[in-house]
Scaffold this active site. Structure first.
Site, PDB file in Angstrom:
ATOM      1  N   ASP A  11      38.184  33.563  35.860  1.00 38.29           N
ATOM      2  CA  ASP A  11      37.023  34.398  36.176  1.00 38.29           C
ATOM      3  C   ASP A  11      35.760  33.534  36.115  1.00 38.29           C
ATOM      4  O   ASP A  11      35.449  32.960  35.070  1.00 38.29           O
ATOM      5  CB  ASP A  11      36.941  35.550  35.170  1.00 38.29           C
ATOM      6  CG  ASP A  11      35.857  36.561  35.517  1.00 38.29           C
ATOM      7  OD1 ASP A  11      35.282  36.479  36.624  1.00 38.29           O
ATOM      8  OD2 ASP A  11      35.584  37.447  34.677  1.00 38.29           O
ATOM      9  N   ASP A 114      35.462  36.057  42.999  1.00 40.56           N
ATOM     10  CA  ASP A 114      35.253  35.160  41.856  1.00 40.56           C
ATOM     11  C   ASP A 114      36.339  35.277  40.789  1.00 40.56           C
ATOM     12  O   ASP A 114      36.155  34.834  39.664  1.00 40.56           O
ATOM     13  CB  ASP A 114      33.888  35.431  41.219  1.00 40.56           C
ATOM     14  CG  ASP A 114      33.753  36.855  40.688  1.00 40.56           C
ATOM     15  OD1 ASP A 114      34.546  37.722  41.101  1.00 40.56           O
ATOM     16  OD2 ASP A 114      32.848  37.106  39.869  1.00 40.56           O
ATOM     17  N   GLU A 115      37.482  35.839  41.147  1.00 41.41           N
ATOM     18  CA  GLU A 115      38.577  35.999  40.193  1.00 41.41           C
ATOM     19  C   GLU A 115      39.907  35.693  40.861  1.00 41.41           C
ATOM     20  O   GLU A 115      40.107  35.984  42.037  1.00 41.41           O
ATOM     21  CB  GLU A 115      38.655  37.430  39.661  1.00 41.41           C
ATOM     22  CG  GLU A 115      37.488  37.899  38.841  1.00 41.41           C
ATOM     23  CD  GLU A 115      37.680  39.361  38.423  1.00 41.41           C
ATOM     24  OE1 GLU A 115      38.438  39.607  37.474  1.00 41.41           O
ATOM     25  OE2 GLU A 115      37.095  40.239  39.080  1.00 41.41           O
TER      26      GLU A 115
END
Length: 279
Positions: A11, A114-115
């Site tokens: 993350d 973003d993960e």
């Protein structure tokens, strides 16, 4: 770890703001690092339509929240630095990270821009120390791409994601099943994945305030308040149970969103219709 699943959740810390800051520093070495000052990514601060899309850690200390109007954020922090979003930049930064992660994992699931989840099951001979591997990945992302991530490690996606939400930034955390009582059950129930604000209010009225209290509440009691499906999922998640696979194909979007904050309140449906049409 032989015979057991091994999942990493990666993350990015304050993704939009971090990526924007890295780009600014790349173009101007004397530029201020937005991650170190009260700053945010958002819309036009001169208009009430702007909202906070991402915030720095120093901005968070002023109580600034993602999704709130910029007007509210400036009341909390008058010297807040605000920059506009750059989604092309964010897509490039995300792609660079996914390429790096693919060097390590047989299966990488892009969970959001973003993960990502990494299925490291069966890689024990190649990577005998999962914790050392996670630190290696974290360090490479920081040193080669310029931004930091948190990495959570566990036996399933739920616990790996919960672990990555522990202390930030630039950290590696584990949350294996035997660590649940110590690391997860004492957390507020609202920190459990997919337990929203309204569910928290209902659970608090039932005197259920921690994840541990939820885990030990009979499922039959939860069914009366939430229905069979939601009660079953909450009961499983509170006990750290999740058998969903890590998939290497991006899930098709089920919906798209668009929103603004209007300069005045709408009180009649007829007033809202043209705004909805425009959105």
């Amino acid at each position: 770890m032989e015979g057991k699943r091994l999942v990493f959740h990666v993350d990015v810390n304050s993704a939009f703001l971090s990526w924007s800051s890295v780009e600014r520093l790349k173009n101007d070495s004397d530029a201020q690092d937005l991650r170190l000052i009260p700053s945010a990514v958002g819309g036009d601060p001169k208009k009430r339509t702007g909202v906070v899309l991402a915030k720095s850690v120093p901005a968070k200390k002023f109580g600034i929240r993602t999704g709130e109007p910029l007007a509210y954020a400036f009341r909390k922090c008058p010297h807040l630095t605000v920059i506009p979003p750059d989604f092309r930049l964010y897509s490039r930064a995300s792609a660079s990270m996914m390429e790096l992660l693919a060097e390590y994992a047989p299966v990488v699931e892009k969970f959001s821009i973003d993960e990502a989840f990494l299925d490291m099951t069966g890689t024990g001979k190649l990577y005998p120390d999962p914790l050392a591997l996670a630190h290696e990945i974290r360090n490479r992302i920081r040193d080669e791409l310029g931004f930091t991530v948190n990495i959570g490690i566990s036996e399933n996606k739920l616990l790996a994601k919960m672990a990555s939400d522990f202390q930030k930034p630039d950290k590696v955390h584990t949350l294996f099943p035997d660590e649940i009582p110590k690391k997860m059950w004492n957390l507020p129930v609202g920190e459990l994945l997919y337990v929203g604000h309204h569910s928290v209010e209902k659970l608090n009225r039932m005197e259920i305030r921690t994840i541990g209290e939820l885990a030990h509440t009979p499922e039959s009691v939860l069914k009366n308040a939430f229905g069979m499906k939601q009660a079953h999922q909450m009961h499983l998640y509170a006990n750290g149970i999740d058998d969903s696979p890590v998939g290497d194909e991006e899930v098709a979007n089920k919906g798209y969103g668009n929103s603004i904050t209007l300069p005045y309140d709408l009180v009649r449906a007829q007033e809202a219709y043209p705004v909805l049409l425009a959105l």
